[in-house]
Design a protein around this motif. Structure first.
Motif, PDB file in Angstrom:
ATOM      1  N   PHE A 130       0.821  -1.206   0.000  1.00 42.00           N
ATOM      2  CA  PHE A 130       0.000   0.000   0.000  1.00 42.00           C
ATOM      3  C   PHE A 130       0.852   1.253   0.000  1.00 42.00           C
ATOM      4  O   PHE A 130       0.615   2.178  -0.773  1.00 42.00           O
ATOM      5  CB  PHE A 130      -0.953   0.013   1.193  1.00 42.00           C
ATOM      6  N   ARG A 131       1.878   1.253   0.838  1.00 42.50           N
ATOM      7  CA  ARG A 131       2.717   2.456   0.900  1.00 42.50           C
ATOM      8  C   ARG A 131       3.454   2.697  -0.404  1.00 42.50           C
ATOM      9  O   ARG A 131       3.558   3.814  -0.872  1.00 42.50           O
ATOM     10  CB  ARG A 131       3.705   2.355   2.040  1.00 42.50           C
ATOM     11  N   MET A 132       3.946   1.624  -0.992  1.00 43.16           N
ATOM     12  CA  MET A 132       4.706   1.814  -2.227  1.00 43.16           C
ATOM     13  C   MET A 132       3.788   2.150  -3.401  1.00 43.16           C
ATOM     14  O   MET A 132       4.247   2.647  -4.410  1.00 43.16           O
ATOM     15  CB  MET A 132       5.542   0.566  -2.523  1.00 43.16           C
ATOM     16  N   SER A 133       2.493   1.880  -3.257  1.00 47.45           N
ATOM     17  CA  SER A 133       1.549   2.138  -4.355  1.00 47.45           C
ATOM     18  C   SER A 133       1.007   3.556  -4.355  1.00 47.45           C
ATOM     19  O   SER A 133       0.326   3.946  -5.310  1.00 47.45           O
ATOM     20  CB  SER A 133       0.357   1.180  -4.263  1.00 47.45           C
ATOM     21  N   ILE A 134       1.253   4.304  -3.292  1.00 59.75           N
ATOM     22  CA  ILE A 134       0.583   5.601  -3.152  1.00 59.75           C
ATOM     23  C   ILE A 134       0.768   6.533  -4.361  1.00 59.75           C
ATOM     24  O   ILE A 134      -0.220   7.046  -4.892  1.00 59.75           O
ATOM     25  CB  ILE A 134       0.966   6.282  -1.821  1.00 59.75           C
ATOM     26  N   TYR A 184     -12.917  21.914 -12.051  1.00 55.90           N
ATOM     27  CA  TYR A 184     -12.136  20.675 -12.160  1.00 55.90           C
ATOM     28  C   TYR A 184     -10.778  20.837 -11.504  1.00 55.90           C
ATOM     29  O   TYR A 184     -10.298  19.963 -10.785  1.00 55.90           O
ATOM     30  CB  TYR A 184     -11.965  20.254 -13.620  1.00 55.90           C
ATOM     31  N   PHE A 185     -10.155  22.001 -11.761  1.00 59.63           N
ATOM     32  CA  PHE A 185      -8.841  22.245 -11.188  1.00 59.63           C
ATOM     33  C   PHE A 185      -8.910  22.201  -9.661  1.00 59.63           C
ATOM     34  O   PHE A 185      -8.068  21.593  -9.016  1.00 59.63           O
ATOM     35  CB  PHE A 185      -8.304  23.598 -11.671  1.00 59.63           C
ATOM     36  N   VAL A 186      -9.959  22.847  -9.113  1.00 60.39           N
ATOM     37  CA  VAL A 186     -10.097  22.890  -7.649  1.00 60.39           C
ATOM     38  C   VAL A 186     -10.322  21.475  -7.094  1.00 60.39           C
ATOM     39  O   VAL A 186      -9.699  21.070  -6.108  1.00 60.39           O
ATOM     40  CB  VAL A 186     -11.259  23.823  -7.230  1.00 60.39           C
ATOM     41  N   ILE A 187     -11.211  20.713  -7.746  1.00 61.96           N
ATOM     42  CA  ILE A 187     -11.462  19.339  -7.276  1.00 61.96           C
ATOM     43  C   ILE A 187     -10.172  18.522  -7.331  1.00 61.96           C
ATOM     44  O   ILE A 187      -9.798  17.829  -6.388  1.00 61.96           O
ATOM     45  CB  ILE A 187     -12.547  18.641  -8.132  1.00 61.96           C
ATOM     46  N   TYR A 188      -9.450  18.664  -8.451  1.00 63.92           N
ATOM     47  CA  TYR A 188      -8.189  17.946  -8.623  1.00 63.92           C
ATOM     48  C   TYR A 188      -7.240  18.285  -7.496  1.00 63.92           C
ATOM     49  O   TYR A 188      -6.635  17.415  -6.866  1.00 63.92           O
ATOM     50  CB  TYR A 188      -7.579  18.329  -9.971  1.00 63.92           C
ATOM     51  N   LYS A 189      -7.121  19.606  -7.222  1.00 61.75           N
ATOM     52  CA  LYS A 189      -6.187  20.082  -6.195  1.00 61.75           C
ATOM     53  C   LYS A 189      -6.575  19.516  -4.823  1.00 61.75           C
ATOM     54  O   LYS A 189      -5.713  19.084  -4.057  1.00 61.75           O
ATOM     55  CB  LYS A 189      -6.237  21.613  -6.188  1.00 61.75           C
ATOM     56  N   LEU A 190      -7.876  19.512  -4.539  1.00 67.31           N
ATOM     57  CA  LEU A 190      -8.345  18.994  -3.250  1.00 67.31           C
ATOM     58  C   LEU A 190      -8.000  17.504  -3.105  1.00 67.31           C
ATOM     59  O   LEU A 190      -7.517  17.060  -2.068  1.00 67.31           O
ATOM     60  CB  LEU A 190      -9.861  19.175  -3.116  1.00 67.31           C
ATOM     61  N   PHE A 191      -8.229  16.761  -4.180  1.00 67.63           N
ATOM     62  CA  PHE A 191      -7.905  15.330  -4.176  1.00 67.63           C
ATOM     63  C   PHE A 191      -6.431  15.110  -3.880  1.00 67.63           C
ATOM     64  O   PHE A 191      -6.069  14.327  -3.001  1.00 67.63           O
ATOM     65  CB  PHE A 191      -8.229  14.719  -5.548  1.00 67.63           C
ATOM     66  N   VAL A 192      -5.599  15.804  -4.639  1.00 67.07           N
ATOM     67  CA  VAL A 192      -4.164  15.610  -4.483  1.00 67.07           C
ATOM     68  C   VAL A 192      -3.725  15.976  -3.074  1.00 67.07           C
ATOM     69  O   VAL A 192      -2.945  15.260  -2.443  1.00 67.07           O
ATOM     70  CB  VAL A 192      -3.377  16.418  -5.541  1.00 67.07           C
ATOM     71  N   MET A 193      -4.287  17.092  -2.567  1.00 70.55           N
ATOM     72  CA  MET A 193      -3.900  17.511  -1.221  1.00 70.55           C
ATOM     73  C   MET A 193      -4.297  16.456  -0.189  1.00 70.55           C
ATOM     74  O   MET A 193      -3.530  16.126   0.702  1.00 70.55           O
ATOM     75  CB  MET A 193      -4.543  18.856  -0.883  1.00 70.55           C
ATOM     76  N   PHE A 194      -5.510  15.923  -0.348  1.00 68.70           N
ATOM     77  CA  PHE A 194      -5.988  14.904   0.568  1.00 68.70           C
ATOM     78  C   PHE A 194      -5.033  13.701   0.600  1.00 68.70           C
ATOM     79  O   PHE A 194      -4.657  13.209   1.662  1.00 68.70           O
ATOM     80  CB  PHE A 194      -7.394  14.455   0.140  1.00 68.70           C
ATOM     81  N   PHE A 195      -4.601  13.273  -0.593  1.00 67.89           N
ATOM     82  CA  PHE A 195      -3.729  12.096  -0.637  1.00 67.89           C
ATOM     83  C   PHE A 195      -2.317  12.397  -0.161  1.00 67.89           C
ATOM     84  O   PHE A 195      -1.642  11.539   0.392  1.00 67.89           O
ATOM     85  CB  PHE A 195      -3.712  11.495  -2.046  1.00 67.89           C
ATOM     86  N   MET A 196      -1.880  13.650  -0.371  1.00 65.06           N
ATOM     87  CA  MET A 196      -0.561  14.029   0.126  1.00 65.06           C
ATOM     88  C   MET A 196      -0.529  13.962   1.653  1.00 65.06           C
ATOM     89  O   MET A 196       0.426  13.492   2.257  1.00 65.06           O
ATOM     90  CB  MET A 196      -0.199  15.446  -0.333  1.00 65.06           C
TER      91      MET A 196
END
Ligand SMILES: Nc1ncnc2c1ncn2[C@@H]1O[C@H](COP(=O)(O)OP(=O)(O)O)[C@@H](O)[C@H]1O
Ligand SMILES: [Mg+2]
Lengths: 210, 245
Positions: A130-134, A184-196
């Motif tokens: 899981f960690r290596m797949s992030i 879309y940009f905002v949603i994308y940014k939120l997603f990426v931030m959440f996963f970071m």
């Protein structure tokens, strides 16, 4: 206002598809460990098919094609199923790659300690995988997001569909589609931030994420 | 009665005899070292003894039970045999402490609190308590091997196998690890250790088994085997591995 509601549907479709993709990808990755001939063949075919058929074509087959043989699937389920099957194939590959990067010595050590194969999978392989797949997962999730506009073709009122009706009524296409791009940009940014944030929380020294 | 008795153990890989009828005994509280050239079958021997590799023929009697017979509980057996690897094999995603408690909790079904107490007690023995919350990548090689040793000890096994525990370490770290294994030796922990390091062998063994091409060629105490053995093959080998300073 209509766009905000549309964004809500977009996020819903994305999350549901990611959920379906994760479940399918994980199942495929686990099955690939069995190294059982029929299963391996099934996997190979699955991965080949769902990585080569365009999502839109798959969606049309599911939504418009299947009713022809008597199987009727509602729009939302059709979309999530199609996108989930495709992203599941990609995620399965990401998981398999990460699993093969787990140190064989550690698996042997677990076995030498007295673990059976299920235990070493649960306690050693899965957490490291899981960690290596992030990084790969984040990549795949954002690509799921970018496939969601296809949902408008089966009548799901996500952003794109809302924007098109708005543009038709108001005749202000430029502003509206620009607004859609920004959303879309905002949603994308939120997603990426959440996963970071998630990635940081689970970061382990020496277990390189990638 | 010996804790471990090996009778005429044979292992073939693709029709090639790798172990050609090994016999040896290990008594409780005894420590034996296995030496011999690269590829002579030392690792294969250790892995046959805890059934990580299925022997081709021969008998292995552990605690009075023939474990080469079908129907043996392999997982139970392995819990009773600690294993230390050349490259440490610590679980990278777990802290030092969790590396030790994992087996206690999941295999010995110990409650979490008791497992942690046990882990801290074992870490104390090798002076690693202060590093308990670090991950393997944050440790030196010597520290990793010390943790790997107590991870094995924590399960309270009847015997510990060590496969070249110092081969991946520089001289300074080797000394660190030799000191730890010597302490186990003085505590009468039952051990079977494969090594190329004559220094380690001498300080941790009651007797040394010399293997050559898949067979036991000699067994004796360090002094006789190293400096004064009638067999020229043995003299030749130890001439090359001993650092005659
Ligand atoms: N799984 C295997 N399949 C085929 N040959 C093997 C296997 N494992 C070990 N061997 C062979 O057995 C011999 C002994 O190996 P090993 O026990 O690792 O030697 P040592 O530990 O003494 O250096 C080597 O020649 C090696 O190539
Ligand atoms: Mg070896």
């Amino acid at each position: 206002m209509a766009l905000a509601k549309g964004a809500g549907y977009t996020i819903l479709v994305t999350i549901a598809s990611i959920g379906a993709g994760l479940a399918i990808g994980l199942l495929m990755a686990v099955l690939s460990r069995l190294q059982w001939k029929p299963v391996a063949l099934f996997l190979a075919v699955y991965l080949y098919v769902f990585r080569s058929v365009p999502v839109l074509v798959l969606l049309f087959i599911v939504f418009f094609g299947l009713p022809g043989i008597g199987i009727r699937i509602p729009p939302f389920t059709s979309m999530v199923l199609s996108l989930g099957l495709v992203s599941g194939a990609y995620l399965a590959e990401i998981f398999r790659g990460a699993m093969s990067a787990v140190d064989q010595d550690e698996i042997l050590a677990a076995e030498a300690m007295g673990m059976n194969r299920i235990q070493s999978f649960l306690y050693i392989i899965l957490p490291q995988m899981f960690r290596m797949s992030i990084p790969g997962m984040i990549n795949e999730f954002t690509s799921v997001l970018k496939y969601t506009p296809f949902a408008y073709t089966v009548g799901i009122p996500e952003i794109m569909k809302e924007a098109m009706s708005l543009a038709a009524v108001t005749l202000r296409g430029v502003e509206i589609y620009l607004a859609v791009g920004i959303i879309y940009f905002v949603i994308y940014k939120l997603f990426v931030m959440f996963f970071m944030v998630l990635e940081k929380k689970f970061r382990i020294p020496g277990l390189a994420a990638g | 009665m010996a804790l471990l008795e090996v009778k005429n153990l044979v292992k073939k890989f693709d029709d090639k005899d790798i172990l050609k009828g090994i016999s040896l005994e290990l008594h409780e509280g005894q420590s034996k070292v296995v030496m011999g050239g690269s590829g002579c079958g030392k690792s294969t021997l250790l892995r046959c003894l805890n059934l990580l590799i299925q022997p081709t023929s021969g008998e292995i009697i552990f605690k009075g039970e023939n474990i080469t017979r079908p129907g043996v509980d392999v997982r139970k057996l392995r819990q009773d045999i600690g294993f230390v690897f050349q490259h440490f094999a610590l679980y990278r995603h777990l802290t030092v402490q969790d590396n030790i408690t994992l087996g206690l909790r999941k295999l010995k079904k110990m409650p979490a609190k008791a497992a942690v107490e046990k882990a801290l007690y074992e870490l104390e023995r090798v002076d690693m308590v202060e590093h308990r919350n670090k991950y393997p990548a944050q440790l030196s090689g010597g520290q990793k091997q010390r943790v790997a040793i107590v991870r094995a000890l924590a399960m309270d096994p009847a015997v510990i196998f060590l496969d070249e525990p110092t081969s991946a370490l520089d001289p300074q770290m080797t000394r660190e690890v030799v000191t730890v294994i010597n302490k186990l030796y003085l505590d009468n922990i039952t051990m079977l250790c494969v090594t190329h390091d004559a220094f380690l062998a001498k300080y941790i063994s009651d007797s040394i088994v010399f293997m050559d091409e898949g067979a036991v060629a000699a067994e004796d105490i360090a002094e006789r085997l190293f400096y004064d053995h009638p067999d020229p093959r043995v003299r030749q080998f130890f001439l090359s591995v001993i650092d005659h300073r």
